[in-house]
Design a protein around this motif. Structure first.
Motif, PDB file in Angstrom:
ATOM      1  N   GLY A 249       0.795  -1.214   0.000  1.00 19.10           N
ATOM      2  CA  GLY A 249       0.000   0.000   0.000  1.00 19.10           C
ATOM      3  C   GLY A 249       0.830   1.268   0.000  1.00 19.10           C
ATOM      4  N   GLN A 250       1.919   1.260   0.761  1.00 16.07           N
ATOM      5  CA  GLN A 250       2.760   2.452   0.833  1.00 16.07           C
ATOM      6  C   GLN A 250       3.442   2.743  -0.504  1.00 16.07           C
ATOM      7  OE1 GLN A 250       2.636   4.635   3.349  1.00 16.07           O
ATOM      8  NE2 GLN A 250       1.036   3.211   4.003  1.00 16.07           N
ATOM      9  N   GLU A 251       3.765   1.679  -1.269  1.00 16.33           N
ATOM     10  CA  GLU A 251       4.355   1.883  -2.586  1.00 16.33           C
ATOM     11  C   GLU A 251       3.344   2.515  -3.538  1.00 16.33           C
ATOM     12  OE1 GLU A 251       6.149  -1.693  -4.128  1.00 16.33           O
ATOM     13  OE2 GLU A 251       6.649  -2.380  -2.113  1.00 16.33           O
ATOM     14  N   ALA A 252       2.083   2.123  -3.374  1.00 17.05           N
ATOM     15  CA  ALA A 252       1.032   2.633  -4.259  1.00 17.05           C
ATOM     16  C   ALA A 252       0.574   4.041  -3.876  1.00 17.05           C
ATOM     17  CB  ALA A 252      -0.164   1.682  -4.238  1.00 17.05           C
ATOM     18  N   ALA A 253       0.939   4.487  -2.689  1.00 17.57           N
ATOM     19  CA  ALA A 253       0.464   5.781  -2.193  1.00 17.57           C
ATOM     20  C   ALA A 253       0.847   6.935  -3.109  1.00 17.57           C
ATOM     21  CB  ALA A 253       1.014   6.025  -0.786  1.00 17.57           C
ATOM     22  N   GLN A 254       1.985   6.823  -3.766  1.00 20.59           N
ATOM     23  CA  GLN A 254       2.460   7.907  -4.634  1.00 20.59           C
ATOM     24  C   GLN A 254       1.523   8.170  -5.818  1.00 20.59           C
ATOM     25  OE1 GLN A 254       5.982   6.718  -7.066  1.00 20.59           O
ATOM     26  NE2 GLN A 254       5.696   4.697  -6.127  1.00 20.59           N
ATOM     27  N   TYR A 255       0.695   7.181  -6.158  1.00 21.67           N
ATOM     28  CA  TYR A 255      -0.184   7.318  -7.318  1.00 21.67           C
ATOM     29  C   TYR A 255      -1.589   7.795  -6.944  1.00 21.67           C
ATOM     30  CZ  TYR A 255       3.484   4.361  -9.266  1.00 21.67           C
ATOM     31  OH  TYR A 255       4.688   3.854  -9.652  1.00 21.67           O
ATOM     32  N   LEU A 256      -1.882   7.855  -5.644  1.00 28.61           N
ATOM     33  CA  LEU A 256      -3.229   8.218  -5.212  1.00 28.61           C
ATOM     34  C   LEU A 256      -3.383   9.741  -5.233  1.00 28.61           C
ATOM     35  CD1 LEU A 256      -5.855   6.946  -4.352  1.00 28.61           C
ATOM     36  CD2 LEU A 256      -5.070   6.991  -1.972  1.00 28.61           C
ATOM     37  N   ARG A 257      -3.363  10.258  -6.464  1.00 23.35           N
ATOM     38  CA  ARG A 257      -3.495  11.687  -6.709  1.00 23.35           C
ATOM     39  C   ARG A 257      -4.456  11.887  -7.879  1.00 23.35           C
ATOM     40  NH1 ARG A 257       3.023  12.985  -6.349  1.00 23.35           N
ATOM     41  NH2 ARG A 257       3.251  12.415  -4.146  1.00 23.35           N
ATOM     42  N   ARG A 258      -4.614  13.140  -8.304  1.00 23.43           N
ATOM     43  CA  ARG A 258      -5.588  13.441  -9.347  1.00 23.43           C
ATOM     44  C   ARG A 258      -5.349  12.626 -10.619  1.00 23.43           C
ATOM     45  NH1 ARG A 258      -6.612  19.624 -10.797  1.00 23.43           N
ATOM     46  NH2 ARG A 258      -7.430  19.498  -8.656  1.00 23.43           N
ATOM     47  N   ARG A 259      -4.082  12.564 -11.066  1.00 25.48           N
ATOM     48  CA  ARG A 259      -3.794  11.826 -12.300  1.00 25.48           C
ATOM     49  C   ARG A 259      -4.079  10.339 -12.122  1.00 25.48           C
ATOM     50  NH1 ARG A 259       1.515   9.830 -14.392  1.00 25.48           N
ATOM     51  NH2 ARG A 259       1.226   9.352 -16.602  1.00 25.48           N
ATOM     52  N   GLY A 260      -3.725   9.794 -10.966  1.00 23.19           N
ATOM     53  CA  GLY A 260      -3.974   8.377 -10.709  1.00 23.19           C
ATOM     54  C   GLY A 260      -5.457   8.044 -10.737  1.00 23.19           C
ATOM     55  N   ILE A 261      -6.258   8.896 -10.104  1.00 25.58           N
ATOM     56  CA  ILE A 261      -7.716   8.666 -10.093  1.00 25.58           C
ATOM     57  C   ILE A 261      -8.288   8.796 -11.501  1.00 25.58           C
ATOM     58  CG2 ILE A 261      -9.919   9.512  -9.225  1.00 25.58           C
ATOM     59  CD1 ILE A 261      -8.162   8.005  -7.184  1.00 25.58           C
ATOM     60  N   LYS A 262      -7.756   9.738 -12.274  1.00 30.87           N
ATOM     61  CA  LYS A 262      -8.205   9.917 -13.662  1.00 30.87           C
ATOM     62  C   LYS A 262      -7.942   8.658 -14.479  1.00 30.87           C
ATOM     63  CE  LYS A 262      -7.636  13.084 -17.593  1.00 30.87           C
ATOM     64  NZ  LYS A 262      -6.870  14.263 -18.106  1.00 30.87           N
ATOM     65  N   VAL A 263      -6.763   8.063 -14.281  1.00 31.21           N
ATOM     66  CA  VAL A 263      -6.425   6.831 -14.995  1.00 31.21           C
ATOM     67  C   VAL A 263      -7.332   5.689 -14.551  1.00 31.21           C
ATOM     68  CG1 VAL A 263      -4.655   5.055 -15.276  1.00 31.21           C
ATOM     69  CG2 VAL A 263      -4.035   7.470 -15.465  1.00 31.21           C
ATOM     70  N   GLU A 323      -8.142   6.778 -25.337  1.00 23.21           N
ATOM     71  CA  GLU A 323      -8.668   7.296 -24.076  1.00 23.21           C
ATOM     72  C   GLU A 323      -7.701   7.013 -22.930  1.00 23.21           C
ATOM     73  OE1 GLU A 323     -11.447   9.131 -23.123  1.00 23.21           O
ATOM     74  OE2 GLU A 323     -11.344   9.514 -25.280  1.00 23.21           O
ATOM     75  N   LEU A 324      -7.120   5.818 -22.910  1.00 23.81           N
ATOM     76  CA  LEU A 324      -6.147   5.467 -21.877  1.00 23.81           C
ATOM     77  C   LEU A 324      -4.871   6.288 -22.035  1.00 23.81           C
ATOM     78  CD1 LEU A 324      -6.671   1.593 -21.845  1.00 23.81           C
ATOM     79  CD2 LEU A 324      -7.302   3.198 -20.037  1.00 23.81           C
ATOM     80  N   ASP A 325      -4.469   6.519 -23.275  1.00 25.65           N
ATOM     81  CA  ASP A 325      -3.309   7.394 -23.523  1.00 25.65           C
ATOM     82  C   ASP A 325      -3.559   8.800 -22.975  1.00 25.65           C
ATOM     83  OD1 ASP A 325      -1.831   5.424 -24.771  1.00 25.65           O
ATOM     84  OD2 ASP A 325      -2.340   6.084 -26.812  1.00 25.65           O
ATOM     85  N   ARG A 326      -4.736   9.320 -23.262  1.00 26.63           N
ATOM     86  CA  ARG A 326      -5.051  10.696 -22.849  1.00 26.63           C
ATOM     87  C   ARG A 326      -5.132  10.820 -21.326  1.00 26.63           C
ATOM     88  NH1 ARG A 326      -7.995  11.182 -27.838  1.00 26.63           N
ATOM     89  NH2 ARG A 326      -9.810  10.088 -26.994  1.00 26.63           N
ATOM     90  N   SER A 327      -5.760   9.854 -20.709  1.00 28.49           N
ATOM     91  CA  SER A 327      -5.939   9.937 -19.254  1.00 28.49           C
ATOM     92  C   SER A 327      -4.617   9.851 -18.513  1.00 28.49           C
ATOM     93  CB  SER A 327      -6.866   8.816 -18.773  1.00 28.49           C
ATOM     94  OG  SER A 327      -6.221   7.557 -18.869  1.00 28.49           O
ATOM     95  N   SER A 328      -3.633   9.200 -19.141  1.00 32.48           N
ATOM     96  CA  SER A 328      -2.346   8.992 -18.467  1.00 32.48           C
ATOM     97  C   SER A 328      -1.249   9.888 -19.037  1.00 32.48           C
ATOM     98  CB  SER A 328      -1.928   7.536 -18.610  1.00 32.48           C
ATOM     99  OG  SER A 328      -1.757   7.165 -19.979  1.00 32.48           O
ATOM    100  N   ALA A 329      -1.608  10.864 -19.858  1.00 33.03           N
ATOM    101  CA  ALA A 329      -0.603  11.713 -20.517  1.00 33.03           C
ATOM    102  C   ALA A 329       0.250  12.430 -19.479  1.00 33.03           C
ATOM    103  CB  ALA A 329      -1.297  12.723 -21.416  1.00 33.03           C
TER     104      ALA A 329
END
Length: 330
Positions: A249-263, A323-329
């Motif tokens: 979970g702690q490794e994944a914490a860095q992605y729990l932000r706006r871009r991560g939720i968008k993806v 769509e996946l490309d755009r969300s993760s740009a």
């Protein structure tokens, strides 16, 4: 250049039966003759968070689902990962069905890329795996303190002895891959056929700018590691309280932000359209990229394996990929 020979598959073996089935989806690793299911099962948790019973169940589920590509390293759990994989292959008598990749360079006993360290590491790995050869050997580190010629000559000797069939890089920049290819050509030794690199929907820039082009030009088979971003792309971490669910979970914490939720939202939409899981779609996105052969993924339980294997059967539309490309740009 050193000549290599294909590994024999028994006529009645699982891999031989699978290859005869029209829907068995395999890919060839670079310029080698290694044909693999487009998903590599990582052994990074074997002997660490996965005990013998869990490891056996995960490997059984993988093989029964058509998987044949196992990825480990001499440093995983101080060699216990290789031991457990070797014991499983011996018990199942399926070594000829499997394509086994391991890595050298990070073990406590034989660190670095000096010739003797590589040779000792390979000998130890062969013993732990209970096999006469390693199908794909990765240089786990880019050790710039050692002349590339020494490293490449040592690997070529191992290939000539039949202990290694092919090799690749695991932590090399585009420039270093170019240097390695030039050195191999000048010395007339076997070149790399594969590259393992950190690459997923949330970690794109490092690979896509520069390294991807070099890998494509050299015809290297690309194996994305951290393909599910420490489990974040499976969709199980959507709020802070979810991070305490397990040790990753702690490794994944860095992605729990706006871009991560968008993806995650984009993955949810595509997953719904395919009646699949977000993890399956995240891997299918990687498999849709040029040169990608097999994302490297770990499973903590056998029940997770089918959704990982399912990625090879998903055909994303152009719109879905876009769509996946755009969300993760980036």
């Amino acid at each position: 250049m050193t000549q290599v020979h294909p590994t024999r598959s028994l006529p009645g073996s699982a891999s031989a039966r699978a290859r005869s089935e029209p829907h068995f989806n395999t890919r060839v690793i670079g310029s080698s003759d290694l044909r693999v299911y487009p998903l590599a099962l990582s052994g990074n948790i074997f002997g660490w968070t996965a005990d013998e019973q869990a490891t056996t169940a995960i490997l059984d589920a993988f093989a029964e689902g058509g998987g044949n590509f196992i990825d480990t390293a001499d440093s995983y759990a101080s060699g216990r990962s290789e031991l457990m994989i070797g014991e499983w292959m011996r018990a199942r008598r399926n070594r000829d069905d499997m394509v086994v990749a391991t890595k050298v360079g990070k073990s406590r006993e034989n660190p670095g890329m000096h010739a003797e360290a590589i040779k000792r590491s390979v000998t130890a790995s062969l013993t732990r795996l209970g096999t006469s050869h390693i199908d794909l050997l990765y240089l786990h580190v880019d050790d710039e303190s050692v002349d590339f010629d020494e490293t490449l000559l040592a690997v070529d000797e191992l290939i000539g002895e039949g202990k290694v069939r092919y090799f690749g890089g695991s932590d090399h920049t585009g420039n270093r891959l170019i240097q390695a290819r030039i050195a191999c050509g000048q010395m007339g030794v076997a070149p790399m056929v594969a590259i393992q690199s950190h690459y997923n929907l949330l970690h794109r820039q490092e690979f896509e700018i520069g390294l991807a082009h070099v890998a494509t030009i050299q015809g290297l088979g690309i194996m994305p590691r951290f393909a599910l971003a420490s489990g974040f792309l499976s969709g199980k971490y959507r709020q802070r309280s979810d991070l305490a669910l397990n040790s990753r979970g702690q490794e994944a914490a860095q992605y729990l932000r706006r871009r991560g939720i968008k993806v995650l939202n984009a993955l949810d939409e595509v997953a719904h359209e395919h009646d699949a899981s977000p993890a399956t779609i995240a891997l299918a996105w990687l498999l849709n990229k040029p040169g990608v052969v097999a994302p490297v993924v770990s499973a903590s339980t056998a029940t997770q394996v089918p959704e990982l294997l399912a990625a090879a059967r998903v055909q994303l539309t152009r719109h879905q990929s876009a769509e996946l490309d755009r969300s993760s740009a980036y």
